[in-house]
Scaffold this motif. Sequence first.
Motif, PDB file in Angstrom:
ATOM      1  N   VAL A   1       0.740  -0.931   0.083  1.00  0.00           N
ATOM      2  CA  VAL A   1      -0.048  -0.086   0.176  1.00  0.00           C
ATOM      3  C   VAL A   1       0.847   1.121  -0.053  1.00  0.00           C
ATOM      4  CG1 VAL A   1      -1.912  -1.004   1.110  1.00  0.00           C
ATOM      5  CG2 VAL A   1      -0.234  -0.154   2.511  1.00  0.00           C
ATOM      6  N   ILE A   2       0.218   2.219  -0.612  1.00  0.00           N
ATOM      7  CA  ILE A   2       1.157   3.577  -0.655  1.00  0.00           C
ATOM      8  C   ILE A   2       0.825   4.162   0.980  1.00  0.00           C
ATOM      9  CG2 ILE A   2       1.230   6.004  -1.634  1.00  0.00           C
ATOM     10  CD1 ILE A   2       0.163   4.534  -4.163  1.00  0.00           C
ATOM     11  N   ARG A   3       2.252   4.634   1.397  1.00  0.00           N
ATOM     12  CA  ARG A   3       1.743   5.240   2.741  1.00  0.00           C
ATOM     13  C   ARG A   3       2.666   6.883   2.706  1.00  0.00           C
ATOM     14  NH1 ARG A   3       2.992   1.020   7.348  1.00  0.00           N
ATOM     15  NH2 ARG A   3       2.129   2.890   8.802  1.00  0.00           N
ATOM     16  N   SER A   4       2.318   7.736   3.496  1.00  0.00           N
ATOM     17  CA  SER A   4       2.843   8.823   3.429  1.00  0.00           C
ATOM     18  C   SER A   4       4.493   8.856   4.702  1.00  0.00           C
ATOM     19  CB  SER A   4       2.105   9.992   4.092  1.00  0.00           C
ATOM     20  OG  SER A   4       2.751  11.129   4.001  1.00  0.00           O
ATOM     21  N   ASN A   5       5.372   9.376   4.173  1.00  0.00           N
ATOM     22  CA  ASN A   5       6.656   9.626   5.020  1.00  0.00           C
ATOM     23  C   ASN A   5       6.664  10.735   5.421  1.00  0.00           C
ATOM     24  OD1 ASN A   5       8.787   8.492   6.512  1.00  0.00           O
ATOM     25  ND2 ASN A   5      10.337   8.340   4.615  1.00  0.00           N
ATOM     26  N   GLY A   6       5.911  11.371   6.520  1.00  0.00           N
ATOM     27  CA  GLY A   6       5.671  12.612   7.162  1.00  0.00           C
ATOM     28  C   GLY A   6       6.898  13.002   7.665  1.00  0.00           C
ATOM     29  N   ARG A   7       6.668  14.125   8.172  1.00  0.00           N
ATOM     30  CA  ARG A   7       7.659  14.719   8.993  1.00  0.00           C
ATOM     31  C   ARG A   7       7.348  14.366  10.524  1.00  0.00           C
ATOM     32  NH1 ARG A   7       6.216  20.963   8.155  1.00  0.00           N
ATOM     33  NH2 ARG A   7       3.908  19.992   8.691  1.00  0.00           N
ATOM     34  N   ILE A   8       6.554  13.748  10.899  1.00  0.00           N
ATOM     35  CA  ILE A   8       6.161  13.158  12.204  1.00  0.00           C
ATOM     36  C   ILE A   8       6.857  11.927  12.703  1.00  0.00           C
ATOM     37  CG2 ILE A   8       3.944  12.961  11.480  1.00  0.00           C
ATOM     38  CD1 ILE A   8       2.690  13.303  13.631  1.00  0.00           C
ATOM     39  N   GLY A   9       7.903  11.533  11.966  1.00  0.00           N
ATOM     40  CA  GLY A   9       8.584  10.221  12.034  1.00  0.00           C
ATOM     41  C   GLY A   9       9.080   9.859  13.487  1.00  0.00           C
ATOM     42  N   LYS A  10       9.393  10.964  14.299  1.00  0.00           N
ATOM     43  CA  LYS A  10      10.076  10.686  15.562  1.00  0.00           C
ATOM     44  C   LYS A  10       8.970  10.758  16.738  1.00  0.00           C
ATOM     45  CE  LYS A  10      14.721  12.015  14.036  1.00  0.00           C
ATOM     46  NZ  LYS A  10      15.758  12.769  14.212  1.00  0.00           N
ATOM     47  N   ALA A  11       7.876  10.958  16.387  1.00  0.00           N
ATOM     48  CA  ALA A  11       6.948  11.136  17.446  1.00  0.00           C
ATOM     49  C   ALA A  11       6.428   9.841  18.039  1.00  0.00           C
ATOM     50  CB  ALA A  11       5.568  11.496  16.869  1.00  0.00           C
ATOM     51  N   ARG A  12       5.964   9.841  19.230  1.00  0.00           N
ATOM     52  CA  ARG A  12       5.769   8.813  20.156  1.00  0.00           C
ATOM     53  C   ARG A  12       4.308   8.192  19.862  1.00  0.00           C
ATOM     54  NH1 ARG A  12       8.441   9.397  26.106  1.00  0.00           N
ATOM     55  NH2 ARG A  12      10.520  10.131  25.338  1.00  0.00           N
ATOM     56  N   SER A  13       4.049   7.543  18.899  1.00  0.00           N
ATOM     57  CA  SER A  13       2.659   7.095  18.306  1.00  0.00           C
ATOM     58  C   SER A  13       2.833   5.977  17.538  1.00  0.00           C
ATOM     59  CB  SER A  13       1.975   8.111  17.849  1.00  0.00           C
ATOM     60  OG  SER A  13       2.432   8.755  16.830  1.00  0.00           O
ATOM     61  N   SER A  14       1.547   5.621  17.211  1.00  0.00           N
ATOM     62  CA  SER A  14       1.441   4.203  16.264  1.00  0.00           C
ATOM     63  C   SER A  14       2.065   4.380  15.074  1.00  0.00           C
ATOM     64  CB  SER A  14       0.152   3.892  16.176  1.00  0.00           C
ATOM     65  OG  SER A  14      -0.377   4.583  15.313  1.00  0.00           O
ATOM     66  N   ALA A  15       2.375   3.452  14.283  1.00  0.00           N
ATOM     67  CA  ALA A  15       3.337   3.542  12.996  1.00  0.00           C
ATOM     68  C   ALA A  15       2.169   4.078  11.992  1.00  0.00           C
ATOM     69  CB  ALA A  15       3.713   2.183  12.393  1.00  0.00           C
ATOM     70  N   PHE A  16       1.019   3.825  12.113  1.00  0.00           N
ATOM     71  CA  PHE A  16      -0.012   4.318  11.132  1.00  0.00           C
ATOM     72  C   PHE A  16      -0.338   5.784  11.213  1.00  0.00           C
ATOM     73  CE2 PHE A  16      -1.112  -0.198  10.619  1.00  0.00           C
ATOM     74  CZ  PHE A  16      -1.391  -0.015   9.228  1.00  0.00           C
ATOM     75  N   PHE A  17      -0.277   6.445  12.589  1.00  0.00           N
ATOM     76  CA  PHE A  17      -0.381   7.718  12.769  1.00  0.00           C
ATOM     77  C   PHE A  17       0.732   8.375  12.148  1.00  0.00           C
ATOM     78  CE2 PHE A  17       0.247  11.757  15.290  1.00  0.00           C
ATOM     79  CZ  PHE A  17      -1.000  12.238  14.923  1.00  0.00           C
ATOM     80  N   LYS A  18       2.148   7.835  12.249  1.00  0.00           N
ATOM     81  CA  LYS A  18       3.345   8.568  11.589  1.00  0.00           C
ATOM     82  C   LYS A  18       3.477   8.348   9.998  1.00  0.00           C
ATOM     83  CE  LYS A  18       5.956   6.334  14.941  1.00  0.00           C
ATOM     84  NZ  LYS A  18       7.321   5.892  15.324  1.00  0.00           N
ATOM     85  N   GLN A  19       2.967   7.175   9.677  1.00  0.00           N
ATOM     86  CA  GLN A  19       3.059   6.776   8.379  1.00  0.00           C
ATOM     87  C   GLN A  19       1.887   6.444   7.870  1.00  0.00           C
ATOM     88  OE1 GLN A  19       5.964   5.094   9.664  1.00  0.00           O
ATOM     89  NE2 GLN A  19       7.564   6.547   9.337  1.00  0.00           N
TER      90      GLN A  19
END
Length: 185
Positions: free
Chosen positions: A93-111
């Motif tokens: 599936v196509i996912r977004s590699n956003g700026r929020i990669g180092k946040a402490r949250s789920s992988a689906f929220f980050k990407q």
Amino acid sequence: VAALMFAKHMWKDFWRQKKRKYNTRAGRQLDDTQKKQTLSDFLPAARMAIFAYHQKKKFPDEYAALENGEEISKQSKLISFNPYLDRVHGIPVIRSNGRIGKARSSAFFKQPVLLPKPEENDHTDITWLFMEHEHRKMWHLSYEALHFNLRQCVWILHGKESCRKLIKTCVRCNKANAHSMAEAK
């Protein structure tokens, strides 16, 4: 079609597992050492298969480019999301590699998985149906709550606007808001 066939195959496997739970000759349950799969084990993979099918249909050039390891076009709607192809439950599936990669949250929220904007007046669109399902699951809360909840796992292009339109077309929400508007007068 392939995604729907995959979902159908997973559904059949689920019921085969359920039937095997009981030993028909002895009439007793099998021991707990064998893993028993439930429907909730299959739902995330089926959802990803449907999302992948929808992405292939709505973003054919981008999907093909990412599958071949090439860069997507600069004129693409997805270029600002820095998209990449990821395998979730074995499904690309196509996912977004956003700026929020180092946040402490789920992988689906980050990407999050990228989904296209729902088509105008097409209530059979997969994105629209997913939004409608989440709206009902959340007991018809506001568009802000719906958008926040959707944002936990997917990124819908023009998501806030689409959530507003969904709320405006929801009969139950319109009835509730009409009652409160009559009281305000």
